[in-house]
Design an enzyme around this catalytic site. Sequence first.
Site, PDB file in Angstrom:
ATOM      1  N   GLU A  52       2.018  -5.334  13.120  1.00  0.00           N
ATOM      2  CA  GLU A  52       0.973  -5.758  14.106  1.00  0.00           C
ATOM      3  C   GLU A  52       0.246  -7.165  14.396  1.00  0.00           C
ATOM      4  O   GLU A  52      -0.157  -7.687  15.212  1.00  0.00           O
ATOM      5  CB  GLU A  52      -0.301  -4.617  13.583  1.00  0.00           C
ATOM      6  CG  GLU A  52      -1.517  -4.859  15.002  1.00  0.00           C
ATOM      7  CD  GLU A  52      -2.643  -3.779  14.433  1.00  0.00           C
ATOM      8  OE1 GLU A  52      -2.652  -3.430  13.429  1.00  0.00           O
ATOM      9  OE2 GLU A  52      -3.293  -3.644  15.445  1.00  0.00           O
ATOM     10  N   ARG A  76       0.823  -1.284   0.267  1.00  0.00           N
ATOM     11  CA  ARG A  76       0.028  -0.041  -0.054  1.00  0.00           C
ATOM     12  C   ARG A  76       0.812   1.312   0.043  1.00  0.00           C
ATOM     13  O   ARG A  76       0.426   2.273  -0.364  1.00  0.00           O
ATOM     14  CB  ARG A  76      -0.999   0.089   1.275  1.00  0.00           C
ATOM     15  CG  ARG A  76      -2.062  -0.839   1.051  1.00  0.00           C
ATOM     16  CD  ARG A  76      -2.893  -1.393   2.024  1.00  0.00           C
ATOM     17  NE  ARG A  76      -2.406  -2.288   2.702  1.00  0.00           N
ATOM     18  CZ  ARG A  76      -2.485  -2.561   4.301  1.00  0.00           C
ATOM     19  NH1 ARG A  76      -3.530  -1.479   4.738  1.00  0.00           N
ATOM     20  NH2 ARG A  76      -2.375  -3.511   5.095  1.00  0.00           N
TER      21      ARG A  76
HETATM   22  C1  PRP Z   1       0.408  -2.789   6.597  1.00  0.00           C
HETATM   23  C2  PRP Z   1       0.710  -1.219   6.168  1.00  0.00           C
HETATM   24  C3  PRP Z   1       2.115  -0.989   6.771  1.00  0.00           C
HETATM   25  C4  PRP Z   1       2.202  -1.814   7.748  1.00  0.00           C
HETATM   26  C5  PRP Z   1       1.963  -1.186   9.108  1.00  0.00           C
HETATM   27  O1  PRP Z   1       1.149  -3.640   5.573  1.00  0.00           O
HETATM   28  O2  PRP Z   1       0.412  -1.102   4.753  1.00  0.00           O
HETATM   29  O3  PRP Z   1       3.069  -1.152   5.897  1.00  0.00           O
HETATM   30  O4  PRP Z   1       1.300  -2.811   7.890  1.00  0.00           O
HETATM   31  O5  PRP Z   1       2.201  -2.094  10.243  1.00  0.00           O
HETATM   32  P1  PRP Z   1       3.461  -1.916  11.267  1.00  0.00           P
HETATM   33  O6  PRP Z   1       3.640  -0.245  11.648  1.00  0.00           O
HETATM   34  O7  PRP Z   1       3.065  -2.533  12.612  1.00  0.00           O
HETATM   35  O8  PRP Z   1       4.772  -2.257  10.863  1.00  0.00           O
HETATM   36  P2  PRP Z   1       0.949  -5.070   5.416  1.00  0.00           P
HETATM   37  O9  PRP Z   1       2.297  -5.697   6.017  1.00  0.00           O
HETATM   38  O10 PRP Z   1      -0.205  -5.519   5.848  1.00  0.00           O
HETATM   39  O11 PRP Z   1       1.065  -5.186   3.793  1.00  0.00           O
HETATM   40  P3  PRP Z   1       0.302  -4.875   2.562  1.00  0.00           P
HETATM   41  O12 PRP Z   1       0.478  -3.433   2.260  1.00  0.00           O
HETATM   42  O13 PRP Z   1       0.835  -5.655   1.274  1.00  0.00           O
HETATM   43  O14 PRP Z   1      -1.144  -5.302   2.881  1.00  0.00           O
HETATM   44  N1  ADE Z   2      -1.599  -2.604   8.937  1.00  0.00           N
HETATM   45  C1  ADE Z   2      -1.404  -2.902  10.205  1.00  0.00           C
HETATM   46  N2  ADE Z   2      -2.314  -2.940  10.961  1.00  0.00           N
HETATM   47  C2  ADE Z   2      -3.478  -2.187  10.283  1.00  0.00           C
HETATM   48  C3  ADE Z   2      -4.796  -1.913  10.399  1.00  0.00           C
HETATM   49  N3  ADE Z   2      -5.240  -2.136  11.663  1.00  0.00           N
HETATM   50  N4  ADE Z   2      -5.313  -1.501   9.540  1.00  0.00           N
HETATM   51  C4  ADE Z   2      -5.091  -1.531   8.169  1.00  0.00           C
HETATM   52  N5  ADE Z   2      -3.634  -2.050   7.953  1.00  0.00           N
HETATM   53  C5  ADE Z   2      -2.905  -2.191   8.894  1.00  0.00           C
END
Ligand code: PRP
Ligand code: ADE
Length: 172
Positions: free
Chosen positions: A97, A60
Amino acid sequence: MDLKSLIRDIPDFPKPGIVFRDITTLLNHPQGLRYTIDTLTAKCRDYGLSPDYIVGMESRGFLFGVPLAYQLEAGFIPVRKPGKLPAAVHSIEYDLEYGSDSLEIHQDAVASHHKVLIVDDLIATGGTAKATADLLEKIGCEVLGFAFIIELIDLGGREKLPDLPIITIIDY
Ligand code: PRP
Ligand code: ADE
């Protein structure tokens, strides 16, 4: 514009207890998308941030990093999950998370004299952003700051980050 009203909350995704902040509904809204990128751009300019590159995290971070790079007349560098980048990579482990993973960047994407701004859609625990900053610092380039659309305040992610500008637009 009330951007929060364009974010969709999905309870218990991808695991019980997580409220997923879904930005696809914001991306789907033409004025909301434009307002988001314009606001991010204006905040970067207010901080005087002129990066050579935006570094955006899979997946994202790509969605907001590329238009921001265009606006700031910077290049864009993807940081990807393991095994996705085709050329030689530097890599680093990180926590989420909801899980853990590692991140990779092309070894020839950036050099030590470059200034970079780290961009993602959301900061939760801060593990992803911290790992990306550590990776870039290991390479030796200058991290100017961070920009996120959404900050999940209670998870305290910003406390993990170095003392640099942290731009956010929507808080939960
Ligand atoms: C989500 C979001 C951030 C990250 C934030 O990505 O887009 O990159 O988690 O979490 P944090 O601050 O606890 O590290 P995700 O790993 O879900 O991947 P995606 O964007 O491919 O869905
Ligand atoms: N990435 C980590 N935590 C998230 C949340 N609560 N919603 C969307 N993206 C996330």
